[in-house]
Enzyme design. Sequence first.
Site: not given
Length: 147
Positions: A41, A52, A54, A79, A81, A84, A144
């Site tokens: 991130n 982010h 990912e 996990s 969002c 992503c 975020d």
Amino acid sequence: MNPDPFFEIALQEAQTGLKEGGIPIGSVIVHNNKILGKGHNRRVQKGSTILHGEMDALENAGRQTASIYKNSVLYTTLSPCPMCTGAILLYGIPKVIIGENKTFMGAEELLKSKGVEVVVLNDDRCIKLMEDFIQNKPELWNEDIGE
């Protein structure tokens, strides 16, 4: 049991993000046991609205063919969002390995409903990293995740 080396790299990416003053979430995309891209991130570091972990890993993987994505695994320390998750679904990545979902439950059910294999490790290091970060920098965390 030996730790998964790709997950360990995702965790290192998260730790790098924290050291840079950012949010400690890391990710790695792997195809045929080869890293295509890794990232963390970098919203704070780059003043970005979308980087982010990912998304940074996808960006660093560069352009790939659909057949590459459809045979890849995405590792992430937290996990994913909805944003992503959308990218994972858009590119047809069939498997996601998640460090933890205790501090934040992303859109895992959406991934599963679309046939993505979701593996949650509940890694204590990831949980502690995020719990400490949320406690120490709640304003960045809330920014975020859009609260």
